[in-house]
Structures are given as C-alpha cells and as structure tokens.
Design a protein around this motif. Structure first.
Motif, mmCIF file in Angstrom:
data_model
loop_
_atom_site.group_PDB
_atom_site.id
_atom_site.type_symbol
_atom_site.label_atom_id
_atom_site.label_comp_id
_atom_site.label_asym_id
_atom_site.label_seq_id
_atom_site.Cartn_x
_atom_site.Cartn_y
_atom_site.Cartn_z
ATOM 1 N N TYR A 38 -26.016 35.298 -35.177
ATOM 2 C CA TYR A 38 -24.634 35.281 -34.692
ATOM 3 C C TYR A 38 -23.747 34.418 -35.586
ATOM 4 C CZ TYR A 38 -26.477 37.179 -30.339
ATOM 5 O OH TYR A 38 -27.088 37.972 -29.404
ATOM 6 N N THR A 39 -22.442 34.655 -35.482
ATOM 7 C CA THR A 39 -21.463 33.880 -36.249
ATOM 8 C C THR A 39 -21.045 32.596 -35.545
ATOM 9 O OG1 THR A 39 -19.672 35.133 -35.227
ATOM 10 C CG2 THR A 39 -20.490 35.929 -37.356
ATOM 11 N N LYS A 40 -21.241 32.537 -34.241
ATOM 12 C CA LYS A 40 -20.827 31.365 -33.444
ATOM 13 C C LYS A 40 -21.967 30.956 -32.522
ATOM 14 C CE LYS A 40 -16.417 31.582 -34.730
ATOM 15 N NZ LYS A 40 -15.731 30.587 -35.487
ATOM 16 N N ASP A 41 -21.857 29.763 -31.952
ATOM 17 C CA ASP A 41 -22.896 29.299 -31.046
ATOM 18 C C ASP A 41 -22.820 30.009 -29.699
ATOM 19 O OD1 ASP A 41 -21.099 27.996 -29.296
ATOM 20 O OD2 ASP A 41 -21.260 26.122 -30.385
ATOM 21 N N ARG A 42 -23.815 29.784 -28.883
ATOM 22 C CA ARG A 42 -23.975 30.461 -27.599
ATOM 23 C C ARG A 42 -22.781 30.288 -26.666
ATOM 24 N NH1 ARG A 42 -29.023 31.428 -25.495
ATOM 25 N NH2 ARG A 42 -29.747 30.081 -27.148
ATOM 26 N N ASP A 43 -22.090 29.177 -26.738
ATOM 27 C CA ASP A 43 -20.981 28.894 -25.824
ATOM 28 C C ASP A 43 -19.633 29.446 -26.283
ATOM 29 O OD1 ASP A 43 -22.747 27.496 -24.170
ATOM 30 O OD2 ASP A 43 -22.476 25.658 -25.332
ATOM 31 N N SER A 44 -19.567 29.971 -27.476
ATOM 32 C CA SER A 44 -18.299 30.451 -28.019
ATOM 33 C C SER A 44 -17.941 31.830 -27.458
ATOM 34 C CB SER A 44 -18.372 30.535 -29.544
ATOM 35 O OG SER A 44 -17.192 31.102 -30.051
ATOM 36 N N LYS A 81 -15.956 33.750 -29.006
ATOM 37 C CA LYS A 81 -15.775 34.587 -30.187
ATOM 38 C C LYS A 81 -17.089 34.869 -30.905
ATOM 39 C CE LYS A 81 -11.058 33.080 -31.002
ATOM 40 N NZ LYS A 81 -10.111 32.565 -31.983
ATOM 41 N N ARG A 82 -18.188 34.687 -30.209
ATOM 42 C CA ARG A 82 -19.510 34.917 -30.778
ATOM 43 C C ARG A 82 -19.689 36.385 -31.126
ATOM 44 N NH1 ARG A 82 -25.402 33.712 -28.063
ATOM 45 N NH2 ARG A 82 -26.358 33.137 -30.021
ATOM 46 N N GLU A 83 -20.177 36.657 -32.336
ATOM 47 C CA GLU A 83 -20.353 38.024 -32.807
ATOM 48 C C GLU A 83 -21.759 38.184 -33.382
ATOM 49 O OE1 GLU A 83 -18.656 40.856 -36.384
ATOM 50 O OE2 GLU A 83 -17.540 39.060 -35.835
ATOM 51 N N ALA A 84 -22.495 39.180 -32.912
ATOM 52 C CA ALA A 84 -23.816 39.488 -33.456
ATOM 53 C C ALA A 84 -23.637 40.194 -34.798
ATOM 54 C CB ALA A 84 -24.601 40.367 -32.499
ATOM 55 N N ILE A 85 -24.315 39.692 -35.832
ATOM 56 C CA ILE A 85 -24.207 40.324 -37.153
ATOM 57 C C ILE A 85 -25.546 40.866 -37.646
ATOM 58 C CG2 ILE A 85 -22.127 39.081 -37.856
ATOM 59 C CD1 ILE A 85 -23.906 37.122 -39.394
ATOM 60 N N PHE A 86 -26.629 40.588 -36.921
ATOM 61 C CA PHE A 86 -27.950 41.121 -37.271
ATOM 62 C C PHE A 86 -28.843 41.071 -36.040
ATOM 63 C CE2 PHE A 86 -32.358 40.341 -38.617
ATOM 64 C CZ PHE A 86 -32.585 41.469 -39.374
ATOM 65 N N SER A 87 -29.690 42.092 -35.900
ATOM 66 C CA SER A 87 -30.658 42.112 -34.799
ATOM 67 C C SER A 87 -31.857 42.964 -35.192
ATOM 68 C CB SER A 87 -30.035 42.685 -33.529
ATOM 69 O OG SER A 87 -31.009 42.767 -32.507
ATOM 70 N N THR A 88 -33.038 42.557 -34.733
ATOM 71 C CA THR A 88 -34.251 43.340 -34.952
ATOM 72 C C THR A 88 -34.584 44.190 -33.728
ATOM 73 O OG1 THR A 88 -35.689 41.567 -34.130
ATOM 74 C CG2 THR A 88 -35.195 41.571 -36.500
ATOM 75 N N LYS A 89 -33.698 44.209 -32.762
ATOM 76 C CA LYS A 89 -33.949 44.876 -31.477
ATOM 77 C C LYS A 89 -34.390 46.328 -31.624
ATOM 78 C CE LYS A 89 -31.753 45.939 -27.080
ATOM 79 N NZ LYS A 89 -30.516 45.863 -26.311
ATOM 80 N N ASP A 90 -33.755 47.089 -32.495
ATOM 81 C CA ASP A 90 -34.052 48.513 -32.631
ATOM 82 C C ASP A 90 -35.047 48.819 -33.746
ATOM 83 O OD1 ASP A 90 -32.320 49.138 -30.525
ATOM 84 O OD2 ASP A 90 -30.588 49.168 -31.876
ATOM 85 N N SER A 91 -35.685 47.795 -34.286
ATOM 86 C CA SER A 91 -36.672 47.984 -35.349
ATOM 87 C C SER A 91 -37.995 48.459 -34.769
ATOM 88 C CB SER A 91 -36.893 46.667 -36.094
ATOM 89 O OG SER A 91 -35.692 46.219 -36.660
ATOM 90 N N PRO A 92 -38.785 49.177 -35.571
ATOM 91 C CA PRO A 92 -40.104 49.597 -35.082
ATOM 92 C C PRO A 92 -40.970 48.391 -34.726
ATOM 93 C CG PRO A 92 -39.558 50.654 -37.182
ATOM 94 C CD PRO A 92 -38.510 49.632 -36.913
ATOM 95 N N LEU A 98 -24.414 29.987 -39.359
ATOM 96 C CA LEU A 98 -25.118 31.096 -38.735
ATOM 97 C C LEU A 98 -25.963 30.523 -37.606
ATOM 98 C CD1 LEU A 98 -26.359 33.083 -41.855
ATOM 99 C CD2 LEU A 98 -24.496 33.694 -40.322
ATOM 100 N N PHE A 99 -26.109 31.293 -36.545
ATOM 101 C CA PHE A 99 -26.885 30.872 -35.388
ATOM 102 C C PHE A 99 -27.951 31.924 -35.129
ATOM 103 C CE2 PHE A 99 -22.809 28.918 -35.284
ATOM 104 C CZ PHE A 99 -23.063 27.630 -34.859
ATOM 105 N N VAL A 100 -29.207 31.496 -35.128
ATOM 106 C CA VAL A 100 -30.339 32.404 -34.984
ATOM 107 C C VAL A 100 -30.945 32.219 -33.596
ATOM 108 C CG1 VAL A 100 -32.586 33.089 -35.896
ATOM 109 C CG2 VAL A 100 -30.800 32.274 -37.462
ATOM 110 N N ASP A 101 -31.078 33.334 -32.874
ATOM 111 C CA ASP A 101 -31.736 33.333 -31.564
ATOM 112 C C ASP A 101 -33.039 34.115 -31.683
ATOM 113 O OD1 ASP A 101 -29.541 32.041 -30.539
ATOM 114 O OD2 ASP A 101 -28.883 33.699 -29.273
ATOM 115 N N TYR A 102 -34.084 33.579 -31.079
ATOM 116 C CA TYR A 102 -35.368 34.258 -30.984
ATOM 117 C C TYR A 102 -35.581 34.601 -29.511
ATOM 118 C CZ TYR A 102 -36.140 32.213 -35.591
ATOM 119 O OH TYR A 102 -36.013 31.848 -36.907
ATOM 120 N N ILE A 103 -35.703 35.886 -29.200
ATOM 121 C CA ILE A 103 -35.924 36.315 -27.828
ATOM 122 C C ILE A 103 -37.414 36.603 -27.684
ATOM 123 C CG2 ILE A 103 -35.441 38.050 -26.071
ATOM 124 C CD1 ILE A 103 -32.893 37.292 -28.716
ATOM 125 N N VAL A 104 -38.099 35.711 -26.992
ATOM 126 C CA VAL A 104 -39.551 35.791 -26.825
ATOM 127 C C VAL A 104 -39.843 36.423 -25.473
ATOM 128 C CG1 VAL A 104 -41.685 34.450 -26.721
ATOM 129 C CG2 VAL A 104 -39.810 33.706 -28.231
#
Length: 86
Positions: free
Chosen positions: A23-29, A31-42, A58-64
């Motif tokens: 993301y371009t901004k932190d979780r509380d913003s 104006k946070r915008e996702a610019i990359f995701s592995t969600k739809d990857s095989p 840049l702000f990186v989130d890991y969804i476990v």
C-alpha cells in the motif's frame, strides 16, 4: 529522486499460501491505495517481483490464514533494491 524500487518476495518457506499486499499509506489513512497484491496469483507461485517508482513510503501487509490445530512454522524472504536503471 528518480530511483526505481524493486520488491521481491519469496514464500517457498511457507507451508500454506500467504497473501502479500503493498500500500501507499498506512492502515489508518483514508487515502490508502493498494498498488500490489498476490491475492489472485496461483497457489503454487512462490516468487513475486514488483517494481515501483516515485514512492516515499510503502506499507506491506501479510495476510496469514487462520490455523486451527498444531503449530506451523514458516518464513517469507523479502528483499528491496533500488536503481535508476530498472
């Protein structure tokens, strides 16, 4: 100014797929915008590369995924590089 950044993630050390989001901004913003995701990857893909330019933070989130049962260990390798010629 003018650098291009490359983010590289390797998830081969994980027993289950993990979603990675950048993301371009932190979780509380608001104006946070996702610019990359592995969600739809095989599910079998373990190497991810993302190039970005003109970003100060840049702000990186890991969804476990939730694990019910025995303890599971694993790791993600993350590398960040920059260049004016990527």
């Amino acid at each position: 100014i003018g650098e291009k950044y490359r983010l590289v993630f390797n998830t081969s050390g994980l027993p289950k797929p993990v979603t990675i989001e950048v993301y371009t901004k932190d979780r509380d913003s608001k104006k946070r915008e996702a610019i990359f995701s592995t969600k739809d990857s095989p599910a079998t893909q373990t190497d991810f590369t993302f190039d970005v330019a003109h970003v100060r933070h840049l702000f990186v989130d890991y969804i476990v995924p939730i694990n019910s049962g025995a303890k599971i260990d694993g790791c993600v390798a993350f590398m960040l590089g920059y260049s004016d010629k990527i």
